[in-house]
Write an enzyme that holds these catalytic residues in place. Structure first.
Site, mmCIF file in Angstrom:
data_model
loop_
_atom_site.group_PDB
_atom_site.id
_atom_site.type_symbol
_atom_site.label_atom_id
_atom_site.label_comp_id
_atom_site.label_asym_id
_atom_site.label_seq_id
_atom_site.Cartn_x
_atom_site.Cartn_y
_atom_site.Cartn_z
ATOM 1 C CB SER A 257 1.249 -6.607 -3.892
ATOM 2 O OG SER A 257 0.905 -5.372 -3.372
ATOM 3 C CG HIS A 398 -3.512 -4.292 -5.151
ATOM 4 N ND1 HIS A 398 -2.368 -4.058 -5.873
ATOM 5 C CD2 HIS A 398 -3.104 -4.880 -3.984
ATOM 6 C CE1 HIS A 398 -1.315 -4.475 -5.180
ATOM 7 N NE2 HIS A 398 -1.745 -4.972 -4.032
HETATM 8 C C1 GCU Z 1 0.205 -2.479 1.080
HETATM 9 C C2 GCU Z 1 1.527 -1.778 0.843
HETATM 10 C C3 GCU Z 1 2.027 -1.999 -0.584
HETATM 11 C C4 GCU Z 1 2.044 -3.462 -0.917
HETATM 12 C C5 GCU Z 1 0.672 -4.067 -0.647
HETATM 13 C C6 GCU Z 1 0.608 -5.585 -0.845
HETATM 14 O O1 GCU Z 1 -0.808 -1.859 0.352
HETATM 15 O O2 GCU Z 1 1.343 -0.424 1.134
HETATM 16 O O3 GCU Z 1 3.334 -1.472 -0.739
HETATM 17 O O4 GCU Z 1 2.445 -3.658 -2.259
HETATM 18 O O5 GCU Z 1 0.319 -3.838 0.686
HETATM 19 O O6 GCU Z 1 1.589 -6.276 -0.724
HETATM 20 O O7 GCU Z 1 -0.509 -6.066 -1.087
#
Ligand code: GCU
Length: 418
Positions: A257, A398
């Site tokens: 992420s 995710h």
């Molecule tokens: C949020 C953010 C993302 C990121 C994510 C994470 O959702 O909007 O851009 O990748 O956090 O790091 O878990």
């Protein structure tokens, strides 16, 4: 609940609702777009050889990504010292040696500390490849081992009493047994130790140690959190270069992420990373900006104003004006290997945009005579592509799962153990 904190929660929920609402999840609403050319220099010259790519186009793109997106990392070198504070030859039930290493970053009187947690397989006896990656909630969150020291910046970044203080709370994301059994070492550090992930905490980040840092003023192309995290992962490699058991020709980086974004940038700027694994890095990571699907430049700059350089804000809702797009970031890693992973349920990260970026990075890999993703049709679930560029999409949300790690290890075996 006090009135002020009630108001704060309300603001937060409104901001969140606003930003999620603005995201497009309808494929038919993806605008038609033209990607910036990979193999054409800013002066229009076509790139047909590795020499032209390495001497002209690649430096041009690195500069554009630095000035317009991630900020430029200062050339200044600050002091970094390493102290091994613990070593356990019987870690993970006796199959690994763990080490905890205190990193001290300093410049004059100012200093910051970070802790690296390293597991090295006891077998085989010779040198082993390694995967480096930041964790989100502290080294203690990656395992239930009670010897693990709490990462120093956690007191700034985590609420007192939060469940994140529990040992092993994120252990499912760190398949240490699997990684060690497959003959790889693994090193992790809490990303908050490098830049505690809140805009108001920049004064506590490594950036504040550099000469010229001004907490009141940020230059438009100045580096921010993603740049700092990338810089920090290179300092981990500096340390690993002195570790006898580590094969420094076989260093991979894995980031999930926001850390996937930082890992890709780290891989672009530091050629010591031989493989980059981008786990659901999404917007500002592997996903193509021009698709405007899921999270966009405007949303990310609004929610995380401390991640990208100030210049990047001018592309809010104007992604088509960006001088770069993310297939070019992946291409900067060539001829080293890159692997992009998505999750079906993670529409926020735009799985298709992540895939297409990996697909469109192909021409640079081809210049090197390497193998690429051949079709722009996404593969099915759990059908990894393992060329010199890799990709998979798995079922689920995710996260980082054992399935992701298995794919990463298969890809690493393919390139490191041939
Ligand atoms: C949020 C953010 C993302 C990121 C994510 C994470 O959702 O909007 O851009 O990748 O956090 O790091 O878990």
């Amino acid at each position: 609940m006090k009135r002020e904190s009630g108001l704060l929660v309300l603001c937060f929920v409104t901001v969140l609702a606003f930003s999620q609402q603005n995201a497009n999840y309808d494929e038919s609403k993806v605008p038609s777009y033209v990607l910036p050319e990979l193999l054409k220099c800013e002066n229009g010259e076509s790139v047909t050889t590795v020499e032209q790519w390495e001497n002209k186009r690649r430096p041009e793109l690195l500069d554009l990504f630095g000035r317009h997106m991630y900020g430029t990392i200062p050339a200044e070198k600050i002091n970094v010292s390493y102290d091994i504070v613990s070593e356990n030859r019987e870690a993970l039930g006796g199959k690994a040696t763990s080490k905890q290493v205190r990193f001290t970053f300093s410049n004059g009187d100012k200093k910051n500390e970070a802790y690296l947690l390293l597991f090295i397989p006891n077998k085989p006896k010779g040198k082993v490849p390694i995967i480096v990656g930041y964790n989100f909630k502290g080294n203690h969150s990656t395992t239930t081992d009670t010897m693990i020291i709490y990462s120093p910046a956690l007191c700034l970044a985590l609420e007192p009493g939060s469940p994140d203080w529990v040992r092993g709370s994120q252990a499912s994301r760190w398949s240490y047994d699997l990684i060690i059994d497959r003959g790889y070492a693994i090193a992790t550090m809490c990303y908050h130790d490098i830049f505690p992930d809140k805009p108001e905490l920049k004064d506590h980040s490594v950036i504040s140690l550099f000469s010229g840092y001004n907490s009141q003023k940020t230059d438009p192309a100045e580096w921010q959190a993603i740049g700092a995290w990338a810089w920090g992962s290179s300092r981990i490699v500096d340390f690993l270069e002195g570790e006898e058991k580590i094969d420094t020709n076989k260093i991979a980086i894995m980031g999930h992420s926001r850390q996937g974004k930082a890992a890709l940038w780290a891989g672009a700027i530091d050629p010591r990373f031989q493989i980059v694994f981008s786990n659901e890095s999404g917007c500002g990571g592997a996903a193509l900006f021009r698709r405007k699907y899921g999270e966009t430049a405007e949303i990310i700059n609004f929610k995380f104003p401390h991640w990208f350089c100030v210049n990047f804000r001018q592309y809010n809702d104007k992604e088509e004006k960006l001088p770069v797009d993310q297939h070019q970031l992946l291409a900067l890693i060539a001829p080293r290997k890159v692997y992009v992973a998505s999750a079906e349920g993670d529409r926020w990260s735009d799985p298709k945009g992540e895939f297409l970026s990996a697909y469109h990075a192909g021409p640079v890999y081809k210049l090197y005579g390497l193998s690429t993703i051949e079709s722009d049709e996404m593969p099915g679930l759990h059908a990894p592509i393992m060329e010199d560029i890799g990709y998979h999409i798995r079922a689920g949300k995710h996260d980082v799962t054992e399935y992701d790690w298995k794919c990463y290890l298969d890809f690493a075996d393919k390139h490191f153990k041939k």
